[in-house]
Design a protein around this motif. Structure first.
Motif, PDB file in Angstrom:
ATOM      1  N   UNK A 244       0.834  -1.198   0.000  1.00 34.01           N
ATOM      2  CA  UNK A 244       0.000   0.000   0.000  1.00 34.01           C
ATOM      3  C   UNK A 244       0.874   1.255   0.000  1.00 34.01           C
ATOM      4  N   UNK A 245       0.488   2.228  -0.808  1.00 33.34           N
ATOM      5  CA  UNK A 245       1.018   3.586  -0.662  1.00 33.34           C
ATOM      6  C   UNK A 245      -0.048   4.395   0.058  1.00 33.34           C
ATOM      7  N   UNK A 246       0.314   4.979   1.196  1.00 28.40           N
ATOM      8  CA  UNK A 246      -0.593   5.836   1.948  1.00 28.40           C
ATOM      9  C   UNK A 246      -0.243   7.284   1.640  1.00 28.40           C
ATOM     10  N   UNK A 247      -1.225   8.034   1.179  1.00 25.60           N
ATOM     11  CA  UNK A 247      -1.007   9.437   0.852  1.00 25.60           C
ATOM     12  C   UNK A 247      -2.038  10.281   1.589  1.00 25.60           C
ATOM     13  N   UNK A 248      -1.945  11.598   1.419  1.00 25.15           N
ATOM     14  CA  UNK A 248      -2.917  12.494   2.029  1.00 25.15           C
ATOM     15  C   UNK A 248      -2.400  13.203   3.259  1.00 25.15           C
TER      16      UNK A 248
END
Length: 395
Positions: A244-248
């Protein structure tokens, strides 16, 4: 760089890096108290745009004051709107309750004109604490905006010199730059461990490997230990997890519920493209620049926060990270009422689904655990989609 912090009764000598950073708040508190007693100034910061190098060059200790505690939010809501970012409310709640020892010992708070909620909250906080506000230009690609930011940092430098009655020389700035560049270098190397097919740490572990105070020599020692301990090792159980890439929005200390939900339900966060992840450590300050103030301004101005417009640097960064970390899906965290990230998620979703051809999900939430079960169901469904796609490719 400051000498290694003393170990008090509240911060025992722990050899393992994860154990050391598990005690991060106590370590930072001891460090702040000791240095304040020795004449250094405690300077609270609220954003990655504030150059820690200038604070350190002014004989200051930069401390991140962003709140991650849901318990302080009710106190904040006596003055602030209920429908407001939990990070803002939590931070202000500490101010109301006087429950953050770092906030109570500050000699100065450095704020910045990023989102509207923060700007107005700073006005209220300034009634109790000395405050200096950096005006951040928000046009990311205009030369005039960069020049405005350079001038703003010169004004900030003069403010520190006047307030703390000292001269900030280029030599002091360059020494602080070397310290911060080393910190960014070590943290980048730790982040790159997640490129492995079966990394020996989790995304939650990596998130833990940082401090609220920059430039602590003991932390540097632990970063180096962590690199030796976790490099070139594999954890087979991580190999089958969904990458997973977590962004924000940032995941500040104490507000890790979404990270925990992702990794408790079969995911492995291999990259965090946010202010508590790789965003502030991608670029260094050019130590060799003949104009060190301009070099600092350029480094910080290029941080790709959603308050910038246009913000193509963020889209380009996400695209690169997806390739570098072999990402299988993207999850975007948006704190309640964070309008800039909420609106910009439109472009992130386009990038991920249409260009990259992979699943995307936005999680819009606050610090309360009340929606955790619902988020977990959505995350599990997303991961099932990833696994089904993976199985079809393997047929």
């Amino acid at each position: 760089m400051s000498t290694c912090c003393n170990k008090s009764k509240n911060s025992a000598d722990k050899s393992e890096p994860l154990q050391w950073f598990d005690n991060m708040i106590d370590n930072c508190y001891d460090y702040a108290v000791e240095n304040k007693e020795n004449g250094k100034r405690i300077v609270g910061i609220m954003c990655e745009y504030t150059p820690r190098e200038l604070i350190m060059a002014a004989n200051g200790i930069p401390v991140c004051l962003c709140g991650g505690d849901a318990d302080t939010i009710p106190s904040a809501e006596k003055d602030l709107p209920v429908n407001l970012c939990p990070l803002i409310k939590s931070t202000y709640g500490y101010n109301v309750e006087k429950s953050n020892p770092f906030l109570e010992m500050v000699d100065l708070i450095v704020a910045e004109t990023t989102c509207d909620g923060k700007k107005k909250m700073f006005e209220l906080m300034a009634e109790k604490h000395p405050m200096y506000v950096l005006e951040l230009p928000q046009k990311s690609d205009e030369k005039d905006s960069l020049e405005q930011w350079i001038n703003e940092l010169h004004k900030f430098k003069r403010e520190l010199e006047t307030r703390f009655n000292m001269q900030i020389t280029d030599e002091r700035i360059r020494e602080a730059v070397r310290v911060m560049n080393k910190e960014r270098f070590l943290r980048r190397n730790l982040a790159e461990l997640m490129k492995s097919d079966a990394p020996s740490i989790t995304g939650r572990d990596l998130l833990q490997l940082k401090s609220s105070i920059s430039g602590i020599a003991c932390d540097f020692e632990q970063y180096e230990k962590a690199l030796k301990l976790f490099a070139n090792k594999a954890c087979n159980s991580n190999a089958d997890k969904v990458r997973v890439l977590l962004t924000g929005a940032p995941v500040v200390h104490g507000a890790e519920k979404v990270v925990d939900i992702i990794e408790d339900n079969g995911g492995l966060i291999v990259s965090m493209e946010n202010c508590t992840g790789v965003k502030p450590i991608i670029d260094d300050v050019d130590e060799s620049s003949p104009n060190i103030m301009r070099a600092i301004a350029e480094k910080y101005y290029h941080i790709h926060c959603s308050v910038m417009t246009p913000n193509e640097r963020r889209i380009n960064s996400i695209r690169s990270l997806i390739h570098e970390y072999n990402v299988q899906c993207v999850i975007e965290l948006v704190w309640q009422a964070c309008l800039t990230y909420d609106i910009e998620s439109y472009k992130v979703k386009q990038l991920v689904e249409q260009e990259m051809g992979m699943p995307y999900m936005q999680i819009n939430t606050d610090y309360s655990p009340s929606d955790s079960a619902r988020i977990a169901v959505r995350v599990e469904a997303l991961f099932e989609t990833v696994r089904n796609n993976r199985n079809r490719k393997n047929i």
